[in-house]
Design an enzyme around this catalytic site. Structure first.
Site, PDB file in Angstrom:
ATOM      1  N   HIS A 401       1.818 -10.784  -2.022  1.00  0.00           N
ATOM      2  CA  HIS A 401       2.299 -10.360  -3.334  1.00  0.00           C
ATOM      3  C   HIS A 401       2.222 -11.493  -4.363  1.00  0.00           C
ATOM      4  CE1 HIS A 401       3.847  -7.519  -6.001  1.00  0.00           C
ATOM      5  NE2 HIS A 401       4.998  -7.183  -5.407  1.00  0.00           N
ATOM      6  N   ASP A 405      -0.795  -7.711  -7.158  1.00  0.00           N
ATOM      7  CA  ASP A 405       0.300  -6.898  -7.676  1.00  0.00           C
ATOM      8  C   ASP A 405       0.344  -5.557  -6.956  1.00  0.00           C
ATOM      9  OD1 ASP A 405       0.961  -8.871  -9.514  1.00  0.00           O
ATOM     10  OD2 ASP A 405      -0.387  -8.046 -11.049  1.00  0.00           O
TER      11      ASP A 405
END
Length: 430
Positions: A401, A405
């Site tokens: 992450h 995204d």
């Protein structure tokens, strides 16, 4: 003249290996290029071949020994040399003390002399060839040097540091003082204190490959901000296409038409649209890769390995299927080279072959994404307002992450779903 059996270079960054097993015993005849032993590194298991024909006259590193690259672990001699070698020490050593026993003062020193080297040999048996040579050249006592290697073994650095201290080799009480400070260092590396075993239990050391897998998986958990997103795909179109053309495909290309080739092609299409999934973090920078080297996870008896299909975007579907088949066979036979496992940009893991319905795969550092395939299962689905039984598969994308995204991760899986549910998109690269 004896020919040494030397540990070859096993790839970049590999400095030592474990002798997994010997395929020949001392005294066995060997042919040139015949497998002698198996060497296990933290990446692959590789066979060591005989450099010449003859007889295996000596094994200096038994199974389980940790050896350095370039170390001599045995010798190959001709038949006569092998027979003569063991005969010399055994018959000649005992008869000499017997006639010399008439002189009382001379007998004790002669018997004590052979005892000292025998004890020294036993003490040095765990040393690597390079360390044993340094100890012998400088006439050092290995027990007087603190070892920082695995299980307290001596390394070349330990001997070098010992020699750099002028007072340490001359004063016997001095070395024990620093030893308590250095010996506790290896202990924190041991995750637990070995416990007593029940009668039905057995303790087996982890292989170097298994330890490496554990280290890398824990590294991924500790380093990446790992998250997993899911989707499902109707495999009906791919299954129908495969059923229609599998016989002619195999006849023309000499390889079976499986599912993995479709997934590799679909992943490449999605990676081109979402380049972050094909990237990696390097310090404070992001490296976007304009090449597509797809790792395909393969389960073996030794553990999970991930050989890489290089430049998969430049390969046709038959070429991808052939390459995956070749790498899978070599992985199961233990024939993979270090180069086969390095440089992947994205990984695909198919837990469905073992019956997994859903899972969260762990990243393969330094990659930022891994796709998990699962079992194809017939499930009732709503299609155009009607309930139909369709062959469905859950897909899982684990991603870092920090670089990817949520929107990009979901879009990536949707693109794979679209390509597989409409395989013509793969041909048109849409």
């Amino acid at each position: 003249m004896p020919t040494p059996v030397v540990v070859p270079g096993l790839g970049e960054s590999v400095t030592e290996a474990t002798v997994a097993k010997w395929m020949k015993n001392v005294g066995d005849s060997v042919k040139a290029d015949e497998p002698l032993a198996e060497l296990e590194t933290d990446k692959v298991t590789q066979e060591l071949y005989a450099p010449t024909a003859g007889t295996l006259g000596e094994i200096t590193a038994p199974a389980g020994s940790v050896v350095a690259i370039g170390a001599v672990i045995g010798q190959i001699v001709d038949g006569a040399g092998a027979a003569a070698a063991p005969a010399k020490p055994v018959p000649e050593a005992p008869p000499k003390p017997a006639p010399a026993a008439q002189a009382a003062p001379q007998t004790p020193p002669q018997q004590a002399a052979p005892a000292a080297p025998a004890a020294k040999t036993a003490a040095e048996e765990t040393l690597s060839p390079a360390v044993r040579k340094m100890v012998s050249e400088h006439n050092l006592d290995p027990s007087a040097i603190a070892g920082t290697g695995k299980d307290g073994r001596l390394t070349k650095g330990d001997v070098t540091a010992h020699l750099a201290k002028p007072a340490a080799p001359q004063i016997s009480p001095a070395p024990p003082a620093p030893q308590p400070a250095t010996r506790p260092a290896p202990q924190p590396e041991v995750p637990h204190v070995p416990r007593a075993l029940a009668p039905s239990e057995e303790r087996v050391p982890m292989t170097r490959l298994r330890r490496r897998i554990a280290e890398r998986l824990k590294q991924a958990q500790n380093t990446a901000a790992m998250l997993t997103t899911f989707n499902e795909v109707d495999m009906g179109a791919v299954m129908a296409l495969r059923e229609q053309y599998k016989e002619s495909f195999e006849k023309r290309h000499k390889v079976k038409l499986g599912f993995m080739g479709f997934f590799v092609k679909a992943c490449i299409q999605a990676l081109k649209e979402i380049p972050a999934v094909n990237g990696e973090i390097d310090g404070n920078d992001i490296i976007y890769k304009n090449h597509y080297d797809i790792g395909v996870a393969v389960g073996t008896e030794q553990g999970l390995v991930v050989p890489v299909v290089r430049d998969a975007d430049k390969m046709s579907l038959p070429q991808i299927e052939a390459k995956i088949g070749e790498l899978g066979k070599r992985a199961r036979d233990g024939k993979l080279a270090i180069e086969d496992l390095q440089g992947g940009t994205f990984t695909i893991s198919n837990g469905g072959v073992y019956g997994s319905l859903m899972s969260t795969p762990i990243l393969n550092p330094p990659q930022s994404g891994i796709l998990g395939m699962h079992k194809i299962q017939q499930r009732p689905m709503a299609v155009d307002g009607k309930v139909e039984i369709r062959p469905m598969m859950y897909l899982a994308l684990s991603y870092d992450h920090r670089i990817i995204d949520g929107r990009e991760a979901v879009t990536f899986l949707v693109r794979i779903k679209e390509c597989l549910e409409d395989p013509q998109r793969l041909i048109l690269e849409l």
